[in-house]
Scaffold this motif. Sequence first.
Motif, PDB file in Angstrom:
ATOM      1  N   LEU A  73       0.848  -1.179   0.000  1.00 25.34           N
ATOM      2  CA  LEU A  73       0.000   0.000   0.000  1.00 25.34           C
ATOM      3  C   LEU A  73       0.890   1.236   0.000  1.00 25.34           C
ATOM      4  N   VAL A  74       0.661   2.099  -0.964  1.00 27.99           N
ATOM      5  CA  VAL A  74       1.389   3.362  -1.045  1.00 27.99           C
ATOM      6  C   VAL A  74       0.366   4.487  -1.055  1.00 27.99           C
ATOM      7  N   VAL A  75       0.530   5.441  -0.156  1.00 31.95           N
ATOM      8  CA  VAL A  75      -0.323   6.619  -0.090  1.00 31.95           C
ATOM      9  C   VAL A  75       0.541   7.816  -0.480  1.00 31.95           C
ATOM     10  N   LEU A  76       0.218   8.408  -1.624  1.00 35.86           N
ATOM     11  CA  LEU A  76       0.914   9.629  -2.026  1.00 35.86           C
ATOM     12  C   LEU A  76       0.223  10.786  -1.335  1.00 35.86           C
ATOM     13  N   GLN A  77       0.948  11.500  -0.496  1.00 37.87           N
ATOM     14  CA  GLN A  77       0.357  12.515   0.362  1.00 37.87           C
ATOM     15  C   GLN A  77       1.107  13.838   0.252  1.00 37.87           C
ATOM     16  N   PRO A  78       1.004  14.515  -0.896  1.00 38.62           N
ATOM     17  CA  PRO A  78       1.636  15.830  -0.982  1.00 38.62           C
ATOM     18  C   PRO A  78       0.950  16.822  -0.050  1.00 38.62           C
ATOM     19  N   ARG A  79       1.653  17.866   0.315  1.00 41.64           N
ATOM     20  CA  ARG A  79       1.087  18.898   1.183  1.00 41.64           C
ATOM     21  C   ARG A  79      -0.115  19.556   0.504  1.00 41.64           C
ATOM     22  N   ALA A  80      -1.077  20.011   1.311  1.00 42.38           N
ATOM     23  CA  ALA A  80      -2.310  20.597   0.783  1.00 42.38           C
ATOM     24  C   ALA A  80      -2.033  21.797  -0.125  1.00 42.38           C
ATOM     25  N   GLY A  81      -1.065  22.619   0.227  1.00 41.32           N
ATOM     26  CA  GLY A  81      -0.743  23.779  -0.614  1.00 41.32           C
ATOM     27  C   GLY A  81      -0.264  23.365  -2.001  1.00 41.32           C
ATOM     28  N   VAL A  82       0.473  22.282  -2.056  1.00 43.10           N
ATOM     29  CA  VAL A  82       0.958  21.764  -3.338  1.00 43.10           C
ATOM     30  C   VAL A  82      -0.214  21.222  -4.153  1.00 43.10           C
ATOM     31  N   VAL A  83      -1.130  20.525  -3.486  1.00 44.81           N
ATOM     32  CA  VAL A  83      -2.305  19.999  -4.186  1.00 44.81           C
ATOM     33  C   VAL A  83      -3.149  21.153  -4.721  1.00 44.81           C
ATOM     34  N   ARG A  84      -3.333  22.227  -3.936  1.00 46.73           N
ATOM     35  CA  ARG A  84      -4.087  23.396  -4.420  1.00 46.73           C
ATOM     36  C   ARG A  84      -3.436  23.981  -5.662  1.00 46.73           C
ATOM     37  N   ARG A  85      -2.110  24.113  -5.654  1.00 43.78           N
ATOM     38  CA  ARG A  85      -1.408  24.668  -6.818  1.00 43.78           C
ATOM     39  C   ARG A  85      -1.583  23.759  -8.035  1.00 43.78           C
ATOM     40  N   LYS A 105      -9.600  20.927 -15.141  1.00 38.25           N
ATOM     41  CA  LYS A 105     -10.800  20.535 -14.400  1.00 38.25           C
ATOM     42  C   LYS A 105     -10.412  20.304 -12.950  1.00 38.25           C
ATOM     43  N   THR A 106     -11.411  20.135 -12.102  1.00 44.14           N
ATOM     44  CA  THR A 106     -11.131  19.930 -10.688  1.00 44.14           C
ATOM     45  C   THR A 106     -11.657  18.582 -10.224  1.00 44.14           C
ATOM     46  N   GLY A 107     -10.978  18.014  -9.257  1.00 42.58           N
ATOM     47  CA  GLY A 107     -11.428  16.775  -8.647  1.00 42.58           C
ATOM     48  C   GLY A 107     -12.168  17.034  -7.348  1.00 42.58           C
ATOM     49  N   TYR A 108     -12.311  18.296  -6.983  1.00 39.31           N
ATOM     50  CA  TYR A 108     -12.924  18.662  -5.711  1.00 39.31           C
ATOM     51  C   TYR A 108     -14.261  19.330  -5.983  1.00 39.31           C
ATOM     52  N   VAL A 109     -15.323  18.540  -5.872  1.00 42.39           N
ATOM     53  CA  VAL A 109     -16.678  19.033  -6.111  1.00 42.39           C
ATOM     54  C   VAL A 109     -17.572  18.589  -4.953  1.00 42.39           C
ATOM     55  N   GLY A 110     -18.790  19.057  -4.950  1.00 41.71           N
ATOM     56  CA  GLY A 110     -19.740  18.625  -3.933  1.00 41.71           C
ATOM     57  C   GLY A 110     -19.399  19.084  -2.530  1.00 41.71           C
ATOM     58  N   GLY A 111     -18.743  20.231  -2.419  1.00 41.21           N
ATOM     59  CA  GLY A 111     -18.408  20.751  -1.097  1.00 41.21           C
ATOM     60  C   GLY A 111     -17.043  20.351  -0.581  1.00 41.21           C
ATOM     61  N   TRP A 112     -16.381  19.416  -1.245  1.00 47.61           N
ATOM     62  CA  TRP A 112     -15.034  19.020  -0.818  1.00 47.61           C
ATOM     63  C   TRP A 112     -14.038  20.105  -1.182  1.00 47.61           C
ATOM     64  N   THR A 113     -13.061  20.288  -0.307  1.00 48.82           N
ATOM     65  CA  THR A 113     -11.956  21.194  -0.591  1.00 48.82           C
ATOM     66  C   THR A 113     -10.656  20.423  -0.394  1.00 48.82           C
ATOM     67  N   VAL A 114      -9.596  20.941  -0.956  1.00 43.29           N
ATOM     68  CA  VAL A 114      -8.289  20.310  -0.775  1.00 43.29           C
ATOM     69  C   VAL A 114      -7.961  20.222   0.706  1.00 43.29           C
ATOM     70  N   GLY A 156      -9.938  20.438   3.385  1.00 40.62           N
ATOM     71  CA  GLY A 156     -10.860  19.599   4.134  1.00 40.62           C
ATOM     72  C   GLY A 156     -10.584  18.120   3.946  1.00 40.62           C
ATOM     73  N   LEU A 157     -10.382  17.713   2.701  1.00 42.20           N
ATOM     74  CA  LEU A 157     -10.102  16.306   2.433  1.00 42.20           C
ATOM     75  C   LEU A 157      -8.753  15.905   3.011  1.00 42.20           C
ATOM     76  N   ASP A 158      -7.762  16.761   2.874  1.00 41.07           N
ATOM     77  CA  ASP A 158      -6.436  16.463   3.416  1.00 41.07           C
ATOM     78  C   ASP A 158      -6.500  16.273   4.932  1.00 41.07           C
ATOM     79  N   GLN A 159      -7.175  17.189   5.603  1.00 41.80           N
ATOM     80  CA  GLN A 159      -7.272  17.098   7.067  1.00 41.80           C
ATOM     81  C   GLN A 159      -8.031  15.842   7.480  1.00 41.80           C
ATOM     82  N   LEU A 160      -9.144  15.558   6.834  1.00 39.15           N
ATOM     83  CA  LEU A 160      -9.935  14.378   7.164  1.00 39.15           C
ATOM     84  C   LEU A 160      -9.137  13.102   6.920  1.00 39.15           C
ATOM     85  N   PHE A 161      -8.493  13.020   5.775  1.00 41.89           N
ATOM     86  CA  PHE A 161      -7.733  11.817   5.430  1.00 41.89           C
ATOM     87  C   PHE A 161      -6.601  11.574   6.419  1.00 41.89           C
TER      88      PHE A 161
END
Length: 84
Positions: A15-27, A34-43, A45-50
């Motif tokens: 199992l490998v989890v690629l976990q870049p910092r949230a600021g990097v994911v936002r950039r 296109k965006t992968g963050y829809v339906g109220g999800w934010t970079v 929020g998802l990062d913190q929850l995960f």
Amino acid sequence: MAEFIDSIVSRPLALVVLQPRAGVVRRREAERPKTGYVGGWTVDGLDQLFRSTTPRRGLWLDNSEQTPDETVAELLERLSEALV
């Protein structure tokens, strides 16, 4: 994720989890057409929850400053850490 991992009976299992910092994911998201963050999800929020709810199994890799080739090279070098 734990239930899913435990349901896989094939071994070896890595199992490998690629976990870049949230600021990097936002950039990275801003640079995509296109965006992968829809339906109220934010970079953030998802990062913190995960990070706060996912058991640390396998190899968690912060690839924020890596090229794809560098990520693959590190993953292969540390593959034994990914075994669950």
